[in-house]
Design a protein around this motif. Structure first.
Motif, PDB file in Angstrom:
ATOM      1  N   PRO A 500       0.457   0.991  -8.210  1.00 23.76           N
ATOM      2  CA  PRO A 500       0.093   0.893  -9.631  1.00 23.76           C
ATOM      3  C   PRO A 500      -0.269  -0.539 -10.045  1.00 23.76           C
ATOM      4  CG  PRO A 500       1.950   2.370  -9.384  1.00 23.76           C
ATOM      5  CD  PRO A 500       1.701   1.783  -8.030  1.00 23.76           C
ATOM      6  N   LEU A 501       0.379  -1.555  -9.430  1.00 23.55           N
ATOM      7  CA  LEU A 501       0.041  -2.944  -9.768  1.00 23.55           C
ATOM      8  C   LEU A 501      -1.396  -3.267  -9.366  1.00 23.55           C
ATOM      9  CD1 LEU A 501       3.267  -5.027  -8.946  1.00 23.55           C
ATOM     10  CD2 LEU A 501       2.005  -4.990 -11.116  1.00 23.55           C
ATOM     11  N   HIS A 502      -1.841  -2.750  -8.237  1.00 29.02           N
ATOM     12  CA  HIS A 502      -3.236  -2.930  -7.838  1.00 29.02           C
ATOM     13  C   HIS A 502      -4.175  -2.379  -8.919  1.00 29.02           C
ATOM     14  CE1 HIS A 502      -1.644  -3.383  -3.665  1.00 29.02           C
ATOM     15  NE2 HIS A 502      -2.736  -4.127  -3.490  1.00 29.02           N
ATOM     16  N   ALA A 530       3.063  -5.684  -1.694  1.00 26.51           N
ATOM     17  CA  ALA A 530       2.574  -4.485  -0.985  1.00 26.51           C
ATOM     18  C   ALA A 530       1.050  -4.581  -0.821  1.00 26.51           C
ATOM     19  CB  ALA A 530       2.944  -3.231  -1.760  1.00 26.51           C
ATOM     20  N   THR A 531       0.570  -4.287   0.373  1.00 23.70           N
ATOM     21  CA  THR A 531      -0.877  -4.405   0.642  1.00 23.70           C
ATOM     22  C   THR A 531      -1.526  -3.020   0.704  1.00 23.70           C
ATOM     23  OG1 THR A 531      -0.466  -4.412   3.027  1.00 23.70           O
ATOM     24  CG2 THR A 531      -0.613  -6.556   1.915  1.00 23.70           C
ATOM     25  N   ASN A 532      -2.813  -2.992   0.326  1.00 30.33           N
ATOM     26  CA  ASN A 532      -3.572  -1.737   0.440  1.00 30.33           C
ATOM     27  C   ASN A 532      -4.249  -1.684   1.807  1.00 30.33           C
ATOM     28  OD1 ASN A 532      -5.751  -3.484   0.251  1.00 30.33           O
ATOM     29  ND2 ASN A 532      -6.199  -2.977  -1.890  1.00 30.33           N
ATOM     30  N   ILE A 533      -5.150  -0.718   2.004  1.00 26.34           N
ATOM     31  CA  ILE A 533      -5.766  -0.547   3.325  1.00 26.34           C
ATOM     32  C   ILE A 533      -6.680  -1.712   3.700  1.00 26.34           C
ATOM     33  CG2 ILE A 533      -5.613   1.975   3.245  1.00 26.34           C
ATOM     34  CD1 ILE A 533      -8.553   2.028   2.447  1.00 26.34           C
ATOM     35  N   LEU A 534      -7.036  -2.530   2.712  1.00 30.63           N
ATOM     36  CA  LEU A 534      -7.857  -3.715   2.981  1.00 30.63           C
ATOM     37  C   LEU A 534      -7.004  -4.960   3.202  1.00 30.63           C
ATOM     38  CD1 LEU A 534     -10.700  -3.188   0.332  1.00 30.63           C
ATOM     39  CD2 LEU A 534     -10.758  -2.644   2.783  1.00 30.63           C
ATOM     40  N   GLY A 535      -5.685  -4.790   3.118  1.00 29.75           N
ATOM     41  CA  GLY A 535      -4.780  -5.914   3.335  1.00 29.75           C
ATOM     42  C   GLY A 535      -4.600  -6.800   2.114  1.00 29.75           C
ATOM     43  N   VAL A 536      -5.027  -6.334   0.952  1.00 28.86           N
ATOM     44  CA  VAL A 536      -4.918  -7.121  -0.282  1.00 28.86           C
ATOM     45  C   VAL A 536      -3.653  -6.700  -1.023  1.00 28.86           C
ATOM     46  CG1 VAL A 536      -6.007  -7.728  -2.476  1.00 28.86           C
ATOM     47  CG2 VAL A 536      -7.407  -7.305  -0.438  1.00 28.86           C
ATOM     48  N   SER A 537      -2.881  -7.698  -1.514  1.00 31.52           N
ATOM     49  CA  SER A 537      -1.652  -7.431  -2.253  1.00 31.52           C
ATOM     50  C   SER A 537      -1.829  -7.813  -3.722  1.00 31.52           C
ATOM     51  CB  SER A 537      -0.493  -8.229  -1.662  1.00 31.52           C
ATOM     52  OG  SER A 537      -0.702  -9.617  -1.880  1.00 31.52           O
ATOM     53  N   PRO A 538      -1.000  -7.278  -4.626  1.00 37.83           N
ATOM     54  CA  PRO A 538      -1.045  -7.701  -6.026  1.00 37.83           C
ATOM     55  C   PRO A 538      -0.818  -9.213  -6.189  1.00 37.83           C
ATOM     56  CG  PRO A 538       0.221  -5.685  -5.811  1.00 37.83           C
ATOM     57  CD  PRO A 538      -0.065  -6.159  -4.420  1.00 37.83           C
ATOM     58  N   PHE A 539      -0.019  -9.793  -5.296  1.00 39.64           N
ATOM     59  CA  PHE A 539       0.248 -11.240  -5.376  1.00 39.64           C
ATOM     60  C   PHE A 539      -1.060 -12.026  -5.248  1.00 39.64           C
ATOM     61  CE2 PHE A 539       1.195 -15.298  -3.283  1.00 39.64           C
ATOM     62  CZ  PHE A 539       2.075 -15.843  -4.208  1.00 39.64           C
ATOM     63  N   MET A 541      -4.056 -10.918  -5.869  1.00 37.22           N
ATOM     64  CA  MET A 541      -4.890 -10.627  -7.039  1.00 37.22           C
ATOM     65  C   MET A 541      -4.412 -11.398  -8.263  1.00 37.22           C
ATOM     66  SD  MET A 541      -5.299  -6.498  -6.446  1.00 37.22           S
ATOM     67  CE  MET A 541      -6.523  -6.235  -7.720  1.00 37.22           C
ATOM     68  N   LEU A 542      -3.106 -11.579  -8.379  1.00 34.23           N
ATOM     69  CA  LEU A 542      -2.557 -12.369  -9.501  1.00 34.23           C
ATOM     70  C   LEU A 542      -2.983 -13.831  -9.394  1.00 34.23           C
ATOM     71  CD1 LEU A 542       1.037 -10.848  -9.650  1.00 34.23           C
ATOM     72  CD2 LEU A 542      -0.636 -10.772 -11.499  1.00 34.23           C
ATOM     73  N   LYS A 543      -2.970 -14.346  -8.175  1.00 31.65           N
ATOM     74  CA  LYS A 543      -3.396 -15.726  -7.971  1.00 31.65           C
ATOM     75  C   LYS A 543      -4.882 -15.887  -8.287  1.00 31.65           C
ATOM     76  CE  LYS A 543      -2.157 -18.113  -4.483  1.00 31.65           C
ATOM     77  NZ  LYS A 543      -1.907 -18.571  -3.100  1.00 31.65           N
ATOM     78  N   ASP A 544      -5.694 -14.886  -7.869  1.00 31.66           N
ATOM     79  CA  ASP A 544      -7.124 -14.967  -8.130  1.00 31.66           C
ATOM     80  C   ASP A 544      -7.430 -14.950  -9.628  1.00 31.66           C
ATOM     81  OD1 ASP A 544      -7.590 -15.042  -5.436  1.00 31.66           O
ATOM     82  OD2 ASP A 544      -8.093 -12.903  -5.238  1.00 31.66           O
ATOM     83  N   LYS A 545      -6.610 -14.243 -10.391  1.00 25.88           N
ATOM     84  CA  LYS A 545      -6.827 -14.173 -11.831  1.00 25.88           C
ATOM     85  C   LYS A 545      -6.205 -15.366 -12.568  1.00 25.88           C
ATOM     86  CE  LYS A 545      -7.328  -9.163 -12.291  1.00 25.88           C
ATOM     87  NZ  LYS A 545      -8.639  -9.185 -12.932  1.00 25.88           N
ATOM     88  N   GLY A 546      -5.459 -16.165 -11.849  1.00 24.51           N
ATOM     89  CA  GLY A 546      -4.865 -17.352 -12.455  1.00 24.51           C
ATOM     90  C   GLY A 546      -3.707 -17.057 -13.383  1.00 24.51           C
TER      91      GLY A 546
END
Length: 551
Positions: A500-502, A530-539, A541-546
């Motif tokens: 859900p965080l993704h 937690a990572t999705n099938i592409l290996g991306v985690s909410p952490f 994504m949070l960093k990318d959004k600043g």
């Protein structure tokens, strides 16, 4: 002197002929005899060959249907049976009787050689009968066949060949009608030369099926005795007709009678009962081994309809209209109104059909989903202002979503099942959103246990969860908060591995609810690593959004 005698003879013949005309009109055979019997055969011939009021005397008698007079004119006056003049048209007496559909005189004329006397006129008669779809053609064929066998000196008229060769003749239609109406003589006449006896109509029914569906036992026995159909064909026809009785006519007892008879024949002749694959190879419909097993269906209408569909799937063309029609009828039947599981299974099979031209470019999957949408709307539509009805329909909907059933369905890896499951979750979300509009808290209107039951379905093969759907559809925060409270694991993953965080972090940075939802999920135990099938985690994504520091 000779001319005067000739004029007197002509006058006598004319007066006598006119008297005969009026005696024919009143069906007075004795009066006709009193005029003609004293005369010689030659004189009688001269009289009866005359034309009065645009009719020959023989044709007039045929028109009125006076068989005794027709017989007298032919046998004792030797009237010309091939004379063709009637009402200013070139019609023979045979054609007059055909037009009148007078079988008695028609038969009599044929036995007197009318067919052999004028082949061309006979073919025109047959053509007339066919175009007007009269069964008298069967009388012509069967009677003439018998007559020729006893009249060796008369050449055989090729009416049967005419039937086969003529492009305008639809003799199979007559064959089907004869089978449906139990016309044994017609069937016997047509079988040897005219048609392919195993041909089927647009509803994929052969002559044997039509006889069974219309209850014509004599036609059944005739077709079987002629060895046109084998026992396996008979079993197939019985099983197909049983399914048709059930689905298209709702005649359960007749359907079961056909199935029982088919089962007895199969058992007694030891074919198609030992192995499932053998049944498929022999093109037999159902899998029951005994009548006792078949009787277990009684009282379970849904199971009976499902079994009828199984018969159709095995015996009918996958791309044919009868199979599609059967699926539509069954899927909309009241017996399935509250049975999601069976209805969805029916429509899933519908998905596999290749689409037909009249459906345009609409795929079978889309068509199946359209029917499911209608089913969903019909049974779960309610007034959004009625809180009690909303709560009741929501409870019914969730009760219809049994986990053990959906485990089986989704394990099939069918796209239809995945889409239907997601649509059901969206319908649940729709009810929750409608309930959130009331002043009363959702927790007081909906038992949290109902939601928590379906929130546990988040591992393979389930494509997504109610929480994922609510976040993706931008549901009200109060609704999402309620779903989170009902969830045991807010880090559950969908089929792409997203938590859900993704889903929340797919929203733009300026979304007013973004931070509130992030905090709601992390406070409930959401895993930011937690990572999705592409290996991306909410952490990440949070960093990318600043906004990592805001957590």
């Amino acid at each position: 002197m000779a001319e005067n005698v000739a004029d007197e003879v002509r006058g006598f013949n004319l007066r006598t002929g006119l008297s005969i005309y009026y005696l024919i009109k009143t069906n007075n055979l004795d009066g006709i005899r009193s005029h003609l019997d004293p005369l010689t055969l030659h004189d009688r011939q001269l009289i009866v060959c005359q034309i009065f009021f645009d009719k020959t005397l023989l044709g007039f008698a045929c028109e009125l249907g006076f068989r005794d007079i027709v017989k007298y004119l032919l046998d004792e006056c030797e009237a010309d049976i091939s004379e063709r003049y009637f009402h200013n048209t070139w019609l023979s007496s045979l054609r007059v009787s055909v037009n009148k559909l007078d079988f008695s005189i028609l038969t009599f004329l044929i036995r007197r050689g009318a067919c052999a006397a004028d082949t061309r006129e006979t073919i025109q008669c047959a053509d007339y009968v066919l175009k007007n779809e009269y069964f008298s053609l069967y009388i012509i064929l069967s009677t003439y066949t018998n007559a020729v066998e006893s009249m060796k000196d008369i050449p055989r008229l090729p009416i049967l060949n005419y039937l086969v060769a003529s492009e305008n003749v639809k003799h199979t239609e007559f064959y089907f009608r004869a089978s449906a109406s139990g016309e044994i003589d017609s069937i016997k006449t047509l079988l040897p030369d005219c048609i392919n006896p195993r041909v089927s109509n647009d509803s994929e029914e052969n002559a044997l099926c039509l006889a069974i569906l219309n209850g014509k036992k004599n036609a059944e026995h005739c077709l079987l005795n002629y060895r046109v159909f084998h026992l396996k064909d008979y079993v197939r026809a019985l099983e197909l007709c049983g399914a048709k009785f059930i689905v298209f006519q709702s005649k359960f007892e007749k359907g079961f009678q056909c199935w029982r008879k088919a089962l007895r024949i199969r058992t007694e002749n030891f074919f198609g009962v030992s192995d499932k694959f053998e049944k498929l190879q022999t093109r037999l419909g159902f899998e029951f081994r005994s009548e006792a097993e078949l009787d277990l269906l009684k009282g379970h209408d849904a199971d009976i309809y499902i079994q009828a569909l199984i018969v159709f799937i095995r015996l009918l063309s996958p791309s044919g209209e009868p199979l599609r029609d059967a699926f539509v009828i069954v899927s909309q039947h009241p017996v399935f109104h509250n049975d999601f599981y069976r209805t969805i299974k029916i429509l899933a099979v519908f998905e596999e059909f290749p689409h037909l031209p009249h459906y345009g470019r609409v795929s079978s999957l889309r068509k199946a989903l359209e029917y499911f949408g209608m089913f969903l709307h019909r049974h779960f539509y309610c007034d959004p202002s009625d809180m009690g009805e909303l709560s009741h329909k929501l409870k019914r909907l969730i009760n219809s979503m049994k986990k053990f059933k959906w485990d089986e369905l989704l394990s099939c890896q069918k796209e239809f099942y995945r889409i239907v499951y997601i649509r059901l979750l969206k319908r649940v979300l729709l009810f929750l959103t409608a309930l959130s509009k009331f002043e009363q808290p959702i927790h007081d209107m909906v038992n949290c246990k109902y939601i928590s039951d379906i929130m546990t379905w988040h591992s393979n093969p389930y494509p997504t969860t109610l929480l994922h759907i609510s976040l993706d559809k931008r549901a009200d925060v109060s609704v999402i908060s309620f779903i989170v409270d009902c969830s045991d694991d807010v880090s559950c993953k969908d089929n792409l591995g997203n938590t859900p965080l993704h889903i929340v972090l797919f929203r733009p940075t300026d979304d007013p609810d973004l931070l509130r939802l992030i905090n709601l999920l992390t406070d409930a135990g959401g895993n930011i690593y937690a990572t999705n099938i592409l290996g991306v985690s909410p952490f990440v994504m949070l960093k990318d959004k600043g906004i990592i520091k805001s957590c």
